[in-house]
Design a protein around this motif. Structure first.
Motif, mmCIF file in Angstrom:
data_model
loop_
_atom_site.group_PDB
_atom_site.id
_atom_site.type_symbol
_atom_site.label_atom_id
_atom_site.label_comp_id
_atom_site.label_asym_id
_atom_site.label_seq_id
_atom_site.Cartn_x
_atom_site.Cartn_y
_atom_site.Cartn_z
ATOM 1 N N ILE A 233 0.846 -1.210 0.000
ATOM 2 C CA ILE A 233 0.000 0.000 0.000
ATOM 3 C C ILE A 233 0.875 1.253 0.000
ATOM 4 O O ILE A 233 0.606 2.213 -0.729
ATOM 5 N N MET A 234 1.938 1.237 0.810
ATOM 6 C CA MET A 234 2.853 2.391 0.840
ATOM 7 C C MET A 234 3.585 2.548 -0.496
ATOM 8 O O MET A 234 3.661 3.647 -1.055
ATOM 9 N N PHE A 235 4.104 1.432 -1.026
ATOM 10 C CA PHE A 235 4.921 1.500 -2.240
ATOM 11 C C PHE A 235 4.115 1.978 -3.442
ATOM 12 O O PHE A 235 4.606 2.786 -4.248
ATOM 13 N N PHE A 295 10.586 -0.403 7.512
ATOM 14 C CA PHE A 295 10.833 0.806 8.302
ATOM 15 C C PHE A 295 11.352 1.953 7.422
ATOM 16 O O PHE A 295 10.931 3.099 7.569
ATOM 17 N N LEU A 296 12.246 1.641 6.479
ATOM 18 C CA LEU A 296 12.765 2.676 5.566
ATOM 19 C C LEU A 296 11.649 3.238 4.688
ATOM 20 O O LEU A 296 11.617 4.440 4.397
ATOM 21 N N MET A 297 10.719 2.375 4.282
ATOM 22 C CA MET A 297 9.596 2.844 3.473
ATOM 23 C C MET A 297 8.686 3.747 4.300
ATOM 24 O O MET A 297 8.136 4.733 3.799
ATOM 25 N N LEU A 301 7.643 7.880 3.559
ATOM 26 C CA LEU A 301 6.312 8.510 3.538
ATOM 27 C C LEU A 301 6.224 9.656 4.533
ATOM 28 O O LEU A 301 5.588 10.683 4.260
ATOM 29 N N PHE A 302 6.860 9.506 5.699
ATOM 30 C CA PHE A 302 6.892 10.616 6.663
ATOM 31 C C PHE A 302 7.647 11.825 6.098
ATOM 32 O O PHE A 302 7.310 12.974 6.388
ATOM 33 N N LEU A 303 8.687 11.561 5.269
ATOM 34 C CA LEU A 303 9.442 12.657 4.640
ATOM 35 C C LEU A 303 8.557 13.510 3.729
ATOM 36 O O LEU A 303 8.827 14.696 3.526
ATOM 37 N N MET A 304 7.496 12.908 3.197
ATOM 38 C CA MET A 304 6.586 13.654 2.318
ATOM 39 C C MET A 304 5.839 14.766 3.056
ATOM 40 O O MET A 304 5.260 15.657 2.425
ATOM 41 N N LEU A 305 5.853 14.705 4.390
ATOM 42 C CA LEU A 305 5.217 15.779 5.174
ATOM 43 C C LEU A 305 5.954 17.108 5.019
ATOM 44 O O LEU A 305 5.383 18.167 5.277
ATOM 45 N N PHE A 319 15.157 6.787 0.042
ATOM 46 C CA PHE A 319 14.661 5.921 1.126
ATOM 47 C C PHE A 319 13.716 4.854 0.563
ATOM 48 O O PHE A 319 13.801 3.678 0.934
ATOM 49 N N MET A 320 12.819 5.275 -0.334
ATOM 50 C CA MET A 320 11.858 4.347 -0.929
ATOM 51 C C MET A 320 12.577 3.253 -1.728
ATOM 52 O O MET A 320 12.215 2.074 -1.666
#
Length: 412
Positions: A233-235, A295-297, A301-305, A319-320
């Motif tokens: 879902i994240m990827f 965890f890296l993924m 997603l947090f970096l997108m904030l 990271f992705m």
């Protein structure tokens, strides 16, 4: 210096059987030929003039067909053999691509694409089982990685070739090329690879082939799949919400978004096999690597904030990409190693279905959150990051259960 680095890189690709190289070749031909899929939404909307709502409905049938095909492919691989399923899937789906170009009604396309994906995605679990049969036990994870590289290269080449075909002879040409490449791939396989009646795959060190009678009773495997679903879902945000966010938040062009995705593909091509080879040689625990990838993924997603500096998109992509390289090949290997004798097909079917479900949920959840003005993109990135933390914790719990399971086997 450069020659030594090149020799070291090439050494990562040594030790594979002839059959694995042929599987890699036909996977590349098949994926490079699957040109309709990246342009399917555009074809339906721009060429056939369906509304976005209708396009969305057809894509749901696409996803359901993919899931059903994955399940059937795995189940039938266990009963009549992966070899027959691979030949049937690519041959029949190739012929179906020829027919699909003549279907232009909404109802017809819902049924046609559902049937096409059901047949086409029977190939995936059968292909995974074939790797278990033709790869040496010590090369299995690297063999899975090699096939993943072929898939990535195919997906990189396919859209570019597809764009050229659309510009020269239109969308209809894509269906002919897709059909021809499916049939060409399976002809090479049929001519060059002989059927192996019985898989040589056995993971003697793993208790799964002793303790587990059915995939539905394997609690550890289902928890692992829950973590895999979350990673998926994240990827898949990378192909659904993130390209739109690039344009709306930072004003990036399609070319700039494409270059970021190319960065991902280039890094995977050059680094994934050496990383897998290093982890295999040093006998690192696969589950620990899978957890690190999740965890890296989550961090990506947090970096997108961070929505005020476009440079964060490059860091996020790094990271992705490393998350993908740590998680995906070892998840494939763990799923295959978990399968008891004669149940590889069922296990790999459910594993591939997990990614099909993740593809559907990723777009639906992401778009729904973004569409809500109260939450928007920031709400989506926060939700995905928290979901990733849950996936990481599930992975840690799976690691604990596997250690406990191995300890119990040693005692008994």
């Amino acid at each position: 210096m450069i020659q030594k680095a090149f020799r070291n890189y090439i050494s990562n690709f040594q030790g594979f059987s002839r059959e694995i190289w042929i599987l890699t070749l036909i996977t590349f031909i098949n994926r490079a030929g699957t040109m309709v899929l990246p342009f399917l939404s555009k074809y339906l909307h721009e060429d056939l003039h369906f509304s976005l709502s209708q396009v969305g409905t057809i894509m749901v049938f696409f996803g359901i067909g993919s899931m059903l095909g994955s399940w059937l492919g795995g189940k039938l691989s266990d009963t009549i053999g992966f070899y027959k399923i691979m030949i049937f899937s690519l041959l029949v789906s190739g012929l179906m691509f020829f027919g699909l170009r003549y279907i232009t009604s909404f109802e017809g396309l819902c049924i046609g694409i559902f049937l096409l994906m059901t047949v086409a995605d029977m190939f995936r679990p059968a292909m995974f089982v074939s790797i278990g049969a033709y790869a040496k036990p010590e090369n299995r994870t690297r063999a899975l990685t090699l096939v993943r590289l072929a898939i990535n290269l195919g997906f990189a080449a396919g859209p570019a070739l597809g764009g050229l075909i659309i510009m020269s002879i239109g969308y209809k040409g894509l269906f002919w090329v897709d059909g021809v490449t499916c049939i060409l791939a399976i002809l090479i396989f049929w001519l060059k690879v002989k059927e192996k009646k019985k898989s040589t795959y056995l993971d003697k060190e793993h208790p799964g082939d002793v303790l587990v009678e059915s995939v539905f009773k394997d609690k550890i495997y289902w928890l692992f799949l829950a973590s895999t679903l979350i990673v998926g879902i994240m990827f898949f945000q990378l192909f659904t919400t993130i390209p739109i966010y690039h344009r709306e938040q930072f004003g990036l062009t399609e070319l700039q978004t494409g270059l970021l995705l190319t960065l991902n593909g280039v890094l995977v091509f050059f680094l994934e096999m050496p990383i897998v080879n290093y982890i295999e040689k040093n006998k690192k625990d696969k589950l620990k690597v899978i957890i690190l990838g999740c965890f890296l993924m989550t961090i990506s997603l947090f970096l997108m904030l961070v929505n005020t500096w476009a440079g964060v998109l490059i860091i996020m992509m790094l990271f992705m990409t490393f998350a993908e390289m740590f998680n995906f090949p070892f998840s494939n290997a763990f799923a295959l190693s978990r399968a008891p004798k004669h149940q590889q097909g069922r296990y790999m079917a459910i594993f591939t279905m997990t990614y099909s479900l993740a593809h559907i949920l990723s777009a639906k959840i992401g778009m729904t959150i973004i569409d809500n003005k109260k939450y928007g993109y920031q709400g989506n990135w926060l939700f995905m990051g928290i979901l990733g933390l849950v996936g990481t914790l599930i992975g840690v719990y799976v690691y604990y259960l596997v250690k406990k399971e191995k300890a119990n086997v040693k005692i008994s």
